[in-house]
Design a protein around this motif. Structure first.
Motif, PDB file in Angstrom:
ATOM      1  N   VAL A   1     -59.736  65.341  53.657  1.00 26.52           N
ATOM      2  CA  VAL A   1     -59.335  65.341  55.061  1.00 26.52           C
ATOM      3  C   VAL A   1     -58.263  64.265  55.224  1.00 26.52           C
ATOM      4  O   VAL A   1     -58.437  63.133  54.771  1.00 26.52           O
ATOM      5  N   GLU A   2     -57.151  64.668  55.861  1.00 31.10           N
ATOM      6  CA  GLU A   2     -56.050  63.722  56.075  1.00 31.10           C
ATOM      7  C   GLU A   2     -55.771  63.588  57.564  1.00 31.10           C
ATOM      8  O   GLU A   2     -55.932  64.547  58.317  1.00 31.10           O
ATOM      9  N   ALA A   3     -55.331  62.395  57.937  1.00 34.49           N
ATOM     10  CA  ALA A   3     -54.820  62.178  59.295  1.00 34.49           C
ATOM     11  C   ALA A   3     -53.424  61.586  59.149  1.00 34.49           C
ATOM     12  O   ALA A   3     -53.258  60.577  58.467  1.00 34.49           O
ATOM     13  N   ALA A   4     -52.444  62.246  59.739  1.00 35.02           N
ATOM     14  CA  ALA A   4     -51.039  61.811  59.639  1.00 35.02           C
ATOM     15  C   ALA A   4     -50.640  61.590  58.182  1.00 35.02           C
ATOM     16  O   ALA A   4     -49.985  60.605  57.845  1.00 35.02           O
ATOM     17  N   GLY A   5     -51.070  62.494  57.329  1.00 38.52           N
ATOM     18  CA  GLY A   5     -50.673  62.454  55.922  1.00 38.52           C
ATOM     19  C   GLY A   5     -51.432  61.443  55.080  1.00 38.52           C
ATOM     20  O   GLY A   5     -51.191  61.326  53.882  1.00 38.52           O
ATOM     21  N   VAL A   6     -52.347  60.715  55.693  1.00 40.85           N
ATOM     22  CA  VAL A   6     -53.101  59.694  54.956  1.00 40.85           C
ATOM     23  C   VAL A   6     -54.530  60.196  54.733  1.00 40.85           C
ATOM     24  O   VAL A   6     -55.173  60.637  55.686  1.00 40.85           O
ATOM     25  N   PRO A   7     -55.034  60.133  53.492  1.00 46.99           N
ATOM     26  CA  PRO A   7     -56.416  60.569  53.271  1.00 46.99           C
ATOM     27  C   PRO A   7     -57.406  59.660  54.013  1.00 46.99           C
ATOM     28  O   PRO A   7     -57.281  58.431  53.953  1.00 46.99           O
ATOM     29  N   VAL A   8     -58.335  60.270  54.727  1.00 48.42           N
ATOM     30  CA  VAL A   8     -59.313  59.481  55.473  1.00 48.42           C
ATOM     31  C   VAL A   8     -60.730  59.719  54.964  1.00 48.42           C
ATOM     32  O   VAL A   8     -61.617  58.881  55.133  1.00 48.42           O
ATOM     33  N   TRP A   9     -60.932  60.871  54.319  1.00 48.38           N
ATOM     34  CA  TRP A   9     -62.300  61.269  53.935  1.00 48.38           C
ATOM     35  C   TRP A   9     -62.178  62.258  52.798  1.00 48.38           C
ATOM     36  O   TRP A   9     -61.370  63.190  52.871  1.00 48.38           O
ATOM     37  N   THR A  10     -62.917  62.065  51.728  1.00 47.11           N
ATOM     38  CA  THR A  10     -62.948  63.079  50.668  1.00 47.11           C
ATOM     39  C   THR A  10     -64.399  63.402  50.364  1.00 47.11           C
ATOM     40  O   THR A  10     -65.270  62.534  50.426  1.00 47.11           O
ATOM     41  N   GLY A  11     -64.634  64.661  50.045  1.00 49.06           N
ATOM     42  CA  GLY A  11     -66.000  65.083  49.754  1.00 49.06           C
ATOM     43  C   GLY A  11     -66.035  66.013  48.554  1.00 49.06           C
ATOM     44  O   GLY A  11     -65.111  66.799  48.325  1.00 49.06           O
ATOM     45  N   ARG A  12     -67.091  65.868  47.764  1.00 49.64           N
ATOM     46  CA  ARG A  12     -67.311  66.778  46.642  1.00 49.64           C
ATOM     47  C   ARG A  12     -68.732  67.307  46.759  1.00 49.64           C
ATOM     48  O   ARG A  12     -69.698  66.540  46.688  1.00 49.64           O
ATOM     49  N   SER A  13     -68.861  68.604  46.988  1.00 48.73           N
ATOM     50  CA  SER A  13     -70.173  69.226  47.127  1.00 48.73           C
ATOM     51  C   SER A  13     -70.434  70.085  45.908  1.00 48.73           C
ATOM     52  O   SER A  13     -69.565  70.869  45.509  1.00 48.73           O
ATOM     53  N   THR A  14     -71.613  69.934  45.315  1.00 49.39           N
ATOM     54  CA  THR A  14     -71.973  70.740  44.151  1.00 49.39           C
ATOM     55  C   THR A  14     -72.988  71.798  44.567  1.00 49.39           C
ATOM     56  O   THR A  14     -73.991  71.470  45.200  1.00 49.39           O
ATOM     57  N   TYR A  15     -72.665  73.044  44.223  1.00 48.86           N
ATOM     58  CA  TYR A  15     -73.546  74.159  44.580  1.00 48.86           C
ATOM     59  C   TYR A  15     -74.033  74.849  43.317  1.00 48.86           C
ATOM     60  O   TYR A  15     -73.343  74.882  42.288  1.00 48.86           O
ATOM     61  N   LEU A  16     -75.220  75.439  43.438  1.00 46.48           N
ATOM     62  CA  LEU A  16     -75.814  76.179  42.320  1.00 46.48           C
ATOM     63  C   LEU A  16     -75.962  77.646  42.705  1.00 46.48           C
ATOM     64  O   LEU A  16     -76.503  77.959  43.769  1.00 46.48           O
ATOM     65  N   ALA A  17     -75.480  78.512  41.830  1.00 42.34           N
ATOM     66  CA  ALA A  17     -75.782  79.935  41.969  1.00 42.34           C
ATOM     67  C   ALA A  17     -76.877  80.230  40.962  1.00 42.34           C
ATOM     68  O   ALA A  17     -76.661  80.140  39.748  1.00 42.34           O
ATOM     69  N   LYS A  18     -78.057  80.528  41.455  1.00 43.94           N
ATOM     70  CA  LYS A  18     -79.215  80.701  40.571  1.00 43.94           C
ATOM     71  C   LYS A  18     -79.113  82.014  39.819  1.00 43.94           C
ATOM     72  O   LYS A  18     -78.665  83.020  40.361  1.00 43.94           O
ATOM     73  N   GLY A  19     -79.553  81.981  38.586  1.00 45.48           N
ATOM     74  CA  GLY A  19     -79.696  83.214  37.818  1.00 45.48           C
ATOM     75  C   GLY A  19     -78.398  83.780  37.286  1.00 45.48           C
ATOM     76  O   GLY A  19     -78.379  84.835  36.664  1.00 45.48           O
ATOM     77  N   ILE A  20     -77.308  83.081  37.539  1.00 42.97           N
ATOM     78  CA  ILE A  20     -76.030  83.580  37.022  1.00 42.97           C
ATOM     79  C   ILE A  20     -75.583  82.645  35.908  1.00 42.97           C
ATOM     80  O   ILE A  20     -75.444  81.441  36.120  1.00 42.97           O
ATOM     81  N   GLN A  21     -75.428  83.193  34.717  1.00 47.66           N
ATOM     82  CA  GLN A  21     -75.102  82.348  33.581  1.00 47.66           C
ATOM     83  C   GLN A  21     -73.599  82.332  33.355  1.00 47.66           C
ATOM     84  O   GLN A  21     -72.961  83.373  33.254  1.00 47.66           O
ATOM     85  N   ALA A  22     -73.067  81.128  33.287  1.00 46.91           N
ATOM     86  CA  ALA A  22     -71.648  81.012  32.966  1.00 46.91           C
ATOM     87  C   ALA A  22     -71.461  81.276  31.477  1.00 46.91           C
ATOM     88  O   ALA A  22     -72.421  81.318  30.711  1.00 46.91           O
ATOM     89  N   SER A  23     -70.250  81.419  31.078  1.00 46.39           N
ATOM     90  CA  SER A  23     -69.932  81.756  29.689  1.00 46.39           C
ATOM     91  C   SER A  23     -70.505  80.728  28.720  1.00 46.39           C
ATOM     92  O   SER A  23     -70.510  79.539  28.979  1.00 46.39           O
ATOM     93  N   SER A  24     -70.970  81.206  27.600  1.00 48.80           N
ATOM     94  CA  SER A  24     -71.538  80.329  26.592  1.00 48.80           C
ATOM     95  C   SER A  24     -70.484  79.420  25.974  1.00 48.80           C
ATOM     96  O   SER A  24     -70.805  78.465  25.287  1.00 48.80           O
TER      97      SER A  24
END
Lengths: 446, 301
Positions: B140-163
């Protein structure tokens, strides 16, 4: 800027300290209605009913019919918004003169004691000659509020001017908004009930179930004995067919108390020790104390039981568990003793309000703990040991019950009478309160 | 690539579309076919709704300041983040994804009436012992300056990513009593409408939070609290009481079913001069003695 009163009017009445000792504030007597377990005999009595009854009993006892009292101060913890002027309304409904001023105080369970302190100070300063301090609480006739959602809809509706605005306000109503909000004993900032807070303190201080049950038993036995020898005859006036506190169990025993299941602390890793037997129940009741100057008492031929010497309030940072919710009196006590140049050895009676047996025992343990007193209270060592034979000699809240705001006046009247009976000595009062607060006070025999 | 959005995405429409898609079987989820879109979505001129901010502050029991609370900035940015997850080329099902973790740096105070830009993208697709996890990164930026950053991790159950992806590095299933504090400092009584009330201020009407019937649609017996509701209350409870200059993380261990009563311990680190340095927070189910979430807050140096 105002100049100091003592500069304008340097009389002894105008202030403590530099000019001289203020005059004495005297406890003349007290009156309360018997306390009743919530939902029992007073289920349909309001705070105003009970406070008025307690006042009228005091009026009858000391012949105050039609008298203008300097000021009446009282309060209730569970208070309906319509009772904004509860004490004044009770005065108007009592036999006191209608021109007796009154004000309400709210400091949770310390309310009653705080009214005694406030009015005593006014008497000491010469602002009033007489005062009635007290408190009342009803857990039965508790205010039930509408939900936050319904409240907002109603307020928006009342502010709306046009029909469409009114309809828009009503459209925000949801079915769930119709269920009411009942008051709870949870601390607003933590969500934990007072019992759960105390359960943590009880566990931290390793207070055993046995010790708590023994304290509770002593409270019941001593209060029953005090009733039997007539100690409460001039302190209690029957109300609604009740003549003794309905929570009092003269025939209880350690085995009966020991058979009760724990009700607080069941979610803690430690064993739960707090039961309905060693915790105070929700209670209804009212209590008042008549205070006056020596001149007032003499002029009106009234007894003088004890002087109100001094008092101290404290608060602790309980919100994130730094200190126990009900431990503030532990901090107030050394400040009060130090200011009066006294130790526990200077006292003949200790009145420590039994919110829970664990509260009393944790306070005693803290004052005896060298490490705690050094680190938390900043003392050179342990504050001292309270002689258990001098503690709550006529029983306390575990036996009488605890209508929150009424407890302070119950204790002050009982202690003043004990001091008058003995004819000498001092008494120390300690009352814990919600919000991490506590008040302690000294009374002295005359 | 940055894709400029011209209007704020509507969460309910995104969810409705995702719900319709999830009802249709046959979307291929074979190992090795999972690839994240590299486009980031950008929306300019985002502003908070003052009434919603006030409601949010009431809900979290936080003071009514003239600045946006940390948790509210997540709400401001959330539709842009969801618009990335709702892209046809995003390989995991939007609905039913489980919020595992959140990490926020709240750099500068953001006035309630600030005009903000939000940029969101997805990265770091990786296996989890019970499925596949992905990070949604928001700035999130205000007047071009970063004010807030967020990293959210989500899980999709039962779906296997590539080995071919690296082996799971996720911690083992948390056991009973694992590291739970001896004493709580608070109790949260979460009523059945907690999810609906948070949905009303956040606009996040994900069906798993709303009620029993809608939660059942997604295979849950009971609705669960929004992770960000819990996190925002945690920040209000144990945060510095200032409008920026801190970092916080929260790990969600087990969902909080609604209604429920949970215990929590907030150990706040303050110096003698009462300066806030940070806090450790654990919330747990008192009956099962199992952690719901673990959080940490710290002042930015």
């Amino acid at each position: 800027m105002n100049s100091l009163p003592s500069e304008q009017n340097p009389t002894p009445e105008s202030g403590a300290g530099a000019v001289g000792k203020p005059r004495a504030a005297v406890v003349i007597g007290g009156n309360r209605i018997p306390f009743a377990r919530s939902g029992g005999s007073y289920a349909y009595s309001s705070n105003q009913d009970m406070l008025t009854a307690a006042l009228d009993g005091l009026v009858a006892r000391f012949g105050l019919q039609g008298d203008r009292i300097g000021e009446v101060a009282a309060g209730a913890v569970l208070k309906h918004s319509r009772d904004f002027n509860l004490t004044r309304e009770a005065v108007l409904g009592s036999a006191l003169a209608a021109d007796t001023p009154a004000y309400d105080v709210q400091q949770a369970c310390a309310t009653g004691l705080e009214t005694v302190i406030g009015l005593s100070n006014k008497i000491k300063l010469g602002q009033i000659e007489s005062g009635i301090a007290g408190g009342v609480d009803s857990a039965s006739d508790a205010p039930v509020a509408v939900s936050e959602g319904l409240r907002r809809v109603l307020l928006d509706f009342s502010r709306a001017r046009t029909t469409s605005q009114k309809l828009a306000a009503l459209r925000k109503l949801r079915p769930a908004d119709l269920s009411p909000d009942a008051p709870s004993t949870a601390e607003p900032r933590t969500g934990l009930s007072m019992g759960e807070h105390q359960a943590i303190t009880t566990a931290r201080w390793n207070i055993t179930r046995q010790a708590q049950d023994e304290l509770s038993l002593a409270s019941h036995v001593r209060m029953a004995e005090a009733y039997d020898r007539g100690f409460f005859d001039d302190l209690v006036t029957p109300f609604r067919g009740v003549s003794r506190d309905s929570n009092l169990r003269p025939d209880t025993s350690l085995s009966k108390l020991g058979s009760l299941k724990p009700v607080f602390g069941r979610n803690l890793a430690d064993e739960a020790t707090m039961t309905a037997g060693n915790s105070t129940p929700l209670t209804d009741g009212a209590a008042v104390v008549l205070l006056g100057s020596e001149e007032y008492a003499r002029e009106n031929n009234l007894p003088m039981l004890a002087n109100v010497v001094d008092a101290e309030a404290a608060a602790v940072d309980f919100v994130h568990g730094k200190e126990g919710l009900l431990m503030a009196p532990v901090y107030a006590m050394p400040r009060l003793l130090q200011r009066n140049n006294m130790t526990f050895d200077d006292f003949d009676f200790f009145e420590i309000h039994e919110a829970f047996a664990g509260t009393v025992l944790a306070s005693l343990a803290a004052w005896e703990d060298d490490d705690f007193c050094r680190k938390q209270l900043g003392l050179p060592g342990a504050l001292g040991t309270v002689d258990r034979s001098k503690l709550n000699v006529n029983g306390s809240s575990l036996a009488a019950g605890h209508p929150f705001a009424a407890t302070g006046a119950r204790i002050v009247a009982s202690l003043a009478k004990s001091l008058a009976e003995k004819g000498s000595g001092r008494g120390l009062i300690s009352v814990c309160a919600a919000g991490g607060q506590g008040v302690v006070a000294i009374l002295e025999a005359r | 690539m940055e894709q400029l959005l011209h209007a704020p995405p509507r969460l309910t429409a995104l969810y409705a579309a995702a719900l319709a898609r999830s009802a249709k079987p046959g979307r291929s989820r074979e190992a090795g076919s999972l690839r994240l879109p590299t486009d980031r979505h950008r929306l300019d001129g985002v502003t908070a709704v003052p009434e919603k901010v006030r409601e949010f502050q009431h809900l979290m029991r936080s003071p009514q300041t003239a600045f946006l609370p940390s948790g509210y900035l997540h709400i401001v940015a959330f539709p842009v983040a969801v618009s990335v997850l709702a892209r046809p080329d995003f390989p995991l099902p939007l609905l039913g994804m489980i919020h595992l973790r959140n990490e926020v740096q709240h750099l500068r105070p953001v006035p309630t009436d600030a005009r903000l830009s939000v940029v969101a993208g997805v990265e770091n697709l990786r296996p989890h012992r019970s499925g596949t996890q992905v990070d949604v990164v928001v700035e999130v930026e205000a007047a071009g300056v970063p004010v807030w950053t967020g990293r959210s991790t989500y899980l999709a159950k039962g779906i296997q990513a590539s080995s071919t992806l690296s082996a799971p590095s996720t911690p083992a299933e948390p056991g009973r009593d694992e590291g739970l504090p001896a004493f709580p400092t608070g109790e949260w009584s979460l009523s059945a409408d907690t999810g609906r009330r948070y949905a009303a201020v956040s606009g996040d009407y994900n069906p798993i939070h709303l009620g029993v019937p809608s939660a059942r649609l997604l295979g849950m017996k009971r609705p669960i609290a929004h992770g960000m509701y819990l996190a925002s209350r945690m920040v209000a409870e144990a945060g510095p009481g200032e409008d920026a200059g801190f970092r916080w993380t929260v790990e969600f261990r087990t969902p909080v079913p609604l209604p429920s009563k949970i215990l929590l311990s907030a150990q706040v680190d303050r110096s003698d001069s009462a300066k806030w340095h940070g806090a450790e927070v654990v919330a747990w189910d008192p009956r099962r003695r199992r952690a719901h979430f673990v959080g940490r807050l710290e002042a930015l140096g």
